[in-house]
Design an enzyme around this catalytic site. Sequence first.
Site, PDB file in Angstrom:
ATOM      1  N   MET A   1       0.806  -1.215   0.000  1.00 38.39           N
ATOM      2  CA  MET A   1       0.000   0.000   0.000  1.00 38.39           C
ATOM      3  C   MET A   1       0.846   1.276   0.000  1.00 38.39           C
ATOM      4  O   MET A   1       0.321   2.373  -0.113  1.00 38.39           O
ATOM      5  CB  MET A   1      -0.968   0.009   1.185  1.00 38.39           C
ATOM      6  CG  MET A   1      -2.060  -1.040   1.072  1.00 38.39           C
ATOM      7  SD  MET A   1      -3.423  -0.798   2.247  1.00 38.39           S
ATOM      8  CE  MET A   1      -2.596  -1.082   3.806  1.00 38.39           C
ATOM      9  N   SER A   2       2.146   1.144   0.109  1.00 41.34           N
ATOM     10  CA  SER A   2       3.039   2.307   0.147  1.00 41.34           C
ATOM     11  C   SER A   2       3.123   2.976  -1.221  1.00 41.34           C
ATOM     12  O   SER A   2       3.502   2.333  -2.209  1.00 41.34           O
ATOM     13  CB  SER A   2       4.437   1.866   0.585  1.00 41.34           C
ATOM     14  OG  SER A   2       5.415   2.804   0.206  1.00 41.34           O
ATOM     15  N   PRO A   3       2.800   4.277  -1.323  1.00 47.30           N
ATOM     16  CA  PRO A   3       2.919   4.954  -2.624  1.00 47.30           C
ATOM     17  C   PRO A   3       4.313   4.863  -3.254  1.00 47.30           C
ATOM     18  O   PRO A   3       4.418   4.590  -4.460  1.00 47.30           O
ATOM     19  CB  PRO A   3       2.516   6.399  -2.307  1.00 47.30           C
ATOM     20  CG  PRO A   3       1.535   6.255  -1.191  1.00 47.30           C
ATOM     21  CD  PRO A   3       2.102   5.137  -0.342  1.00 47.30           C
TER      22      PRO A   3
END
Length: 222
Positions: free
Chosen positions: A11-13
């Site tokens: 989920m980390s951009p």
Amino acid sequence: MPTPTLYYFPMSPPARAVLLLLKEVGLTVNLKEVSPVAGETRTEEFMRINPEHTILALDDNGFFLGESRAILTYLVDAYRPGHSLYPNIPKEKALINRVLHYDLGTFNAKFGSSFGGLFGGAQTEITEENRATAHKALTDLENYLVRNDFFAGENPTVADLSLLPMIATAVHCGLDLTKYKRLNEWYENCRQLKGYEDDQEAARQVGEFLRSKFPEGLQALN
């Protein structure tokens, strides 16, 4: 030649920016998921690779590299040299680097600060100051799109890959991007990217997570 290993969190951009690159250029790496929440970025193994214990990190056969923008440019130069995402043309590369530096040093710092604290509970509301900061950050970012369809020219580059996950996350958290005409057009143009739908799914998951903690999402930024 051994395959590089990418330590990432889905989920980390920043991690998602590199995943977009891998799909776009057809590059295979070993993906190793690590969870900052579970303390997995502070293990001895991970700290050896990235002493800053941040997501994400690359191990290219003993060459360790952190910072998503550095990883994006390195992977193109090392494995797909001359690719249009980061061409070997000094002036074009300089324009891409300009956006990457602006993204890290200015846009992310301002825009992220307007709502980032909501995820960890440090922030319990969106203030008028937050809204003004977010609006200024997005308006300033649009200046890069005055003459181009993408951030560093007429075609996607690693600059677009770097920016898309953060913008997509904000949209799925409730930001109304249609208020920013050029940004919204760019966002639609990004549909051509091979990893676009996968990134949208990750952004949707982030949006659901935020609303589980802060039901209004980013509506107040609009």
